[in-house]
Design a protein around this motif. Structure first.
Motif, mmCIF file in Angstrom:
data_model
loop_
_atom_site.group_PDB
_atom_site.id
_atom_site.type_symbol
_atom_site.label_atom_id
_atom_site.label_comp_id
_atom_site.label_asym_id
_atom_site.label_seq_id
_atom_site.Cartn_x
_atom_site.Cartn_y
_atom_site.Cartn_z
ATOM 1 N N LYS A 271 4.709 -33.858 24.780
ATOM 2 C CA LYS A 271 4.366 -32.439 24.860
ATOM 3 C C LYS A 271 5.401 -31.577 24.144
ATOM 4 O O LYS A 271 5.073 -30.514 23.613
ATOM 5 N N TYR A 272 6.642 -32.052 24.128
ATOM 6 C CA TYR A 272 7.728 -31.314 23.467
ATOM 7 C C TYR A 272 7.531 -31.257 21.952
ATOM 8 O O TYR A 272 7.886 -30.269 21.308
ATOM 9 N N ILE A 273 6.935 -32.298 21.363
ATOM 10 C CA ILE A 273 6.813 -32.362 19.902
ATOM 11 C C ILE A 273 5.419 -32.020 19.379
ATOM 12 O O ILE A 273 5.205 -32.017 18.166
ATOM 13 N N ASP A 274 4.471 -31.706 20.272
ATOM 14 C CA ASP A 274 3.075 -31.650 19.835
ATOM 15 C C ASP A 274 2.703 -30.465 18.949
ATOM 16 O O ASP A 274 1.586 -30.414 18.422
ATOM 17 N N THR A 275 3.623 -29.512 18.751
ATOM 18 C CA THR A 275 3.296 -28.375 17.883
ATOM 19 C C THR A 275 3.982 -28.435 16.524
ATOM 20 O O THR A 275 3.735 -27.588 15.670
ATOM 21 N N VAL A 276 4.851 -29.438 16.316
ATOM 22 C CA VAL A 276 5.644 -29.467 15.081
ATOM 23 C C VAL A 276 4.751 -29.648 13.851
ATOM 24 O O VAL A 276 4.833 -28.882 12.884
ATOM 25 N N LEU A 277 3.927 -30.662 13.844
ATOM 26 C CA LEU A 277 3.062 -30.900 12.679
ATOM 27 C C LEU A 277 2.064 -29.763 12.472
ATOM 28 O O LEU A 277 1.864 -29.326 11.331
ATOM 29 N N PRO A 278 1.409 -29.234 13.531
ATOM 30 C CA PRO A 278 0.555 -28.062 13.320
ATOM 31 C C PRO A 278 1.290 -26.869 12.719
ATOM 32 O O PRO A 278 0.707 -26.095 11.962
ATOM 33 N N GLN A 279 2.594 -26.718 13.051
ATOM 34 C CA GLN A 279 3.396 -25.649 12.434
ATOM 35 C C GLN A 279 3.453 -25.810 10.921
ATOM 36 O O GLN A 279 3.618 -24.841 10.189
ATOM 37 N N MET A 280 3.334 -27.054 10.469
ATOM 38 C CA MET A 280 3.397 -27.337 9.033
ATOM 39 C C MET A 280 2.010 -27.521 8.433
ATOM 40 O O MET A 280 1.860 -27.990 7.309
ATOM 41 N N GLY A 281 0.975 -27.156 9.192
ATOM 42 C CA GLY A 281 -0.383 -27.230 8.683
ATOM 43 C C GLY A 281 -0.983 -28.616 8.702
ATOM 44 O O GLY A 281 -1.978 -28.874 8.012
ATOM 45 N N GLU A 282 -0.402 -29.531 9.486
ATOM 46 C CA GLU A 282 -0.901 -30.902 9.550
ATOM 47 C C GLU A 282 -1.367 -31.224 10.968
ATOM 48 O O GLU A 282 -0.904 -30.644 11.942
ATOM 49 N N ALA A 283 -2.290 -32.168 11.060
ATOM 50 C CA ALA A 283 -2.794 -32.590 12.363
ATOM 51 C C ALA A 283 -1.901 -33.675 12.955
ATOM 52 O O ALA A 283 -1.249 -34.420 12.224
ATOM 53 N N ASN A 284 -1.883 -33.761 14.275
ATOM 54 C CA ASN A 284 -1.105 -34.795 14.939
ATOM 55 C C ASN A 284 -1.767 -36.160 14.784
ATOM 56 O O ASN A 284 -2.990 -36.269 14.769
ATOM 57 N N PRO A 285 -0.963 -37.225 14.686
ATOM 58 C CA PRO A 285 -1.513 -38.576 14.600
ATOM 59 C C PRO A 285 -1.840 -39.105 15.994
ATOM 60 O O PRO A 285 -1.836 -38.346 16.979
ATOM 61 N N ASN A 286 -2.119 -40.408 16.091
ATOM 62 C CA ASN A 286 -2.233 -41.048 17.398
ATOM 63 C C ASN A 286 -0.836 -41.097 18.010
ATOM 64 O O ASN A 286 0.071 -41.681 17.421
#
Length: 698
Positions: A271-286
């Motif tokens: 939960k701590y890291i789940d917004t990092v990739l969306p911040q960069m315009g990318e979707a989260n992986p599995n």
């Protein structure tokens, strides 16, 4: 005196922001128009499509109309998706259009060209870059952190240019707060400003502040396995996510988030890291833990085998080579209570290929033959009266789902043909069962090979991989954070299950907080065996902790290692290391919690065990919040958690309330656990003991 450079930069920023706003508004209008036009077009075309009975030529016209309608929908969807992706990048840039500029002399004698670098790329209507993506090749000149001659690779060719200016910006939307030139001040001003801030509820992207040693990991050549050794606070997790964003950018036409797996230590961390990739315009992986991974494979109901003997896996590997099957090792295929293939049919197929030995070739050939037998079984079921009645009773929606159209059988032969199709649809899971080797009693085989009464999840998974020869066929990248906490059994299973994927392994051997985990040399050996050569990078600078805190946890390391470490922070608060008398111990902890609750930032009481964390939470009462394994990290306040949950996290202020000799004796494991606990702190740490202090800090 007015700063002419500041005024010029603000003017440029205003122009860029206005262009971005224009692009945003145009995209929104275009999407609105597209939706309205698509809606009307689909209504008009849908009126031409009729799912009704008729002559063959009428049905052909209907199918042609459906095909045309599907093509139109696909075209609209593709255009829509492209515009939505561009709009997402635009919204990202409207928060901060760019964070840096480099001035590059592309060819001798030519004037320098300004390149503005942001979290995403954007071009104008003539396809000229307004802002370049931080992952683009030319942005490498910014992250190289050196002036003068620099180079970057484009399409396999190295281009050398002269970097005459490296400028950083503090920008909020269309307002320039400040700028810094690194040819004036060598220190990274953006980084130092970022490090002053208090803990945030979510991990933030470090796009603007990636340092040179971190950049080497982010932009490292794509290799089968990359092992990153980093000290506490060196940004391993951030670097991992930045590298993933970099891979998504470089392989944007071929790489899907579904093809990437990220193994995390726990749910709090996820939960701590789940917004990092969306911040960069990318979707989260599995994203999953080891237990989640086993659960997804249907192995969650047994001992995970995490702490099992790696020699058991090696023994399976050796004994499978000469293993033979007997009749009791095989079973039939049954779906919804109906036996579709008998054990005797499975045995005849397995016997036909037994000469190849128990392995990938034998199981592949057996599966092929079983699929053929299953299709013949469906053909036999075509005359089953009960199944025929089921087929004839299907409503219109079910008919379309099964056959792709409505059906009206004209004679008995037609009924049998459709019933065969229906049987194949209804019992399609039988084909999946064949591919999953459900016809093999793997537990029985494995127990016989190992001479045990039960198989762990890891052992059963490893046996299945040895026999089938394949695991995750679609996976292309696997990232393992906190790899020092994985055992040899876990790494052996992951390396084989994801044998076709490239691995990024990140960790710190000094944070191995459990007994029996694999050393980095053991991890390297495992992946050298399955993936070939293992590349390696090191991160030796602390970006999390103050120099004082870094010095404290570094004191728990070997002197030679300690000499290589550094912190980029300016001097901060000296750590408090103190033994407290038993009669005032609880009162002191309560006082710390009350004071911390009134201060800014997030304070964490990090206990060595869950039991102590539970006890401490009761003592502190309303002054602190107990953090469970399913909870999200708050942005501020006071929390109590055990060390296993604190892994990978950081806090403004850390209190270690149980730094006594019994909890942290003079052992290597205790040293690593104390190192981990102390290094969670960014600005302040208090190491306290009831009675005698741990000898590790003596």
């Amino acid at each position: 005196m007015e700063d002419a450079i500041f005024a010029a930069e603000q003017e440029h920023l205003s122009e860029v922001y206005a262009k971005l706003q224009e692009i945003h508004d145009a995209l929104v209008e275009e999407l609105d128009t597209l939706h309205e036009g698509a809606r009307q077009d689909l209504i008009d075309m849908s009126e031409e499509v009729r799912l009704e009975h008729g002559a063959a030529d009428e049905r052909m016209e209907m199918f042609a109309a459906i095909e045309t309608l599907n093509s139109v929908i696909d075209a609209y969807n593709q255009f829509h998706d492209t515009n939505v992706q561009k709009l997402t990048r635009c919204l990202l840039l409207l928060n901060q259009p760019y964070f840096a500029k480099v001035s590059l002399v592309m060819r001798p004698g030519q004037p320098a060209r300004d390149v503005y670098i942001g979290a995403a790329g954007m071009t104008d209507d003539r396809r000229r870059p307004i802002v370049v993506d931080w992952r683009s090749p030319v942005a490498q000149t910014y992250y190289s952190q050196q002036m003068g001659e620099v180079s970057y690779d484009v399409d396999g060719k190295t281009r050398t240019v002269e970097l005459t200016l490296r400028r950083q910006y503090d920008i909020v939307r269309d307002v320039l707060k400040s700028y810094f030139d690194t040819n004036v001040a060598i220190e990274d001003s953006l980084l130092l400003n970022a490090l002053k801030r208090h803990h945030s509820q979510k991990l933030q992207a470090i796009t603007a502040t990636i340092q040179r040693e971190q950049n080497e990991v982010v932009r490292h050549a794509d290799v089968p396995a990359l092992l990153v050794r980093g000290i506490a606070g060196s940004g391993k997790t951030s670097v991992m996510l930045q590298r993933l964003a970099y891979l998504f950018y470089n392989e944007r036409k071929t790489l899907s988030p579904s093809q990437v797996w990220l193994f995390s230590p726990n749910r709090v961390f996820e939960k701590y890291i789940d917004t990092v990739l969306p911040q960069m315009g990318e979707a989260n992986p599995n994203v999953c833990t080891w237990d989640d991974f086993l659960e997804g494979l249907g192995l969650g109901g047994r001992n995970s085998g995490r702490e099992g003997d790696p020699q058991a896996l090696e023994l399976l590997e050796e004994r499978v080579k000469t293993a033979t099957l007997d009749a009791k090792d095989l079973t039939g295929i049954t779906v919804d209570g109906r036996q579709l293939l008998k054990p005797s049919q499975v045995k005849s197929s397995a016997d036909a290929f037994a000469k190849f030995g128990l392995g990938a070739r034998m199981t592949a050939l057996t599966c092929d033959q079983l699929h053929q037998k299953l299709e013949r079984r469906f053909a036999q079921m075509a005359t089953d009266v009960e199944l025929q009645e089921e087929m004839l009773a299907l409503d219109v929606d079910a008919q379309v789902e099964v056959f792709g159209q409505t059906v009206d059988p004209e004679d008995e032969k037609d009924v049998e043909r459709l019933t065969q199709q229906y049987a194949a649809h209804r019992f399609a899971a039988a084909h999946d069962a064949i591919d999953a080797l459900a016809w093999l009693r793997l537990d029985r085989i494995g127990m016989r090979l190992l001479g045990t009464n039960a198989l762990s999840a890891a052992e059963l998974l490893y046996l299945r991989l040895l026999i089938s020869g394949h695991g995750a066929r679609d996976a292309r990248y696997v990232l393992v954070d906190e790899v020092q906490d994985y055992t040899k059994v876990q790494l052996m299973a992951l390396a084989r299950y994801f044998q076709g994927a490239h691995f990024l392994l990140l960790g710190d051997e000094h944070q191995a907080i459990r007994e029996g985990t694999a050393t980095f040399d053991e991890a390297r050996a495992i992946f050298e065996r399955t993936h070939g050569e293992v590349a390696e990078c090191q991160l030796l600078t602390s970006y999390r902790s103050s120099p004082e805190i870094t010095q404290l946890f570094a004191s728990l390391m070997d002197p030679d290692e300690r000499a290589q470490l550094s912190s980029v922070h300016r001097a901060g608060v000296a750590p408090r290391v103190e033994a407290i008398a038993s009669d005032r111990y609880v009162d002191e902890l309560r006082a710390i919690a009350r004071t911390a609750g009134e201060a800014d930032g997030l304070t964490a009481f990090v206990s060595a065990t869950r039991e102590h964390a539970h006890w401490l939470s009761k003592q502190l009462g309303d002054a602190a919040t107990s953090l469970g394994k399913e909870d999200a990290l708050p942005g501020a306040g006071v929390v109590v958690l055990d060390l296993s949950l604190a892994k990978g996290l950081e806090f403004d202020h850390v209190v270690i309330p149980d730094a006594d000799e019994a909890t942290y004796p003079a052992t290597d494991l205790a040293r690593r656990r104390l190192y981990t606990a102390i290094s969670r702190a960014t600005h302040q740490v208090e190491v306290l003991a009831r009675g005698a202090l741990t000898p590790l800090l003596g």
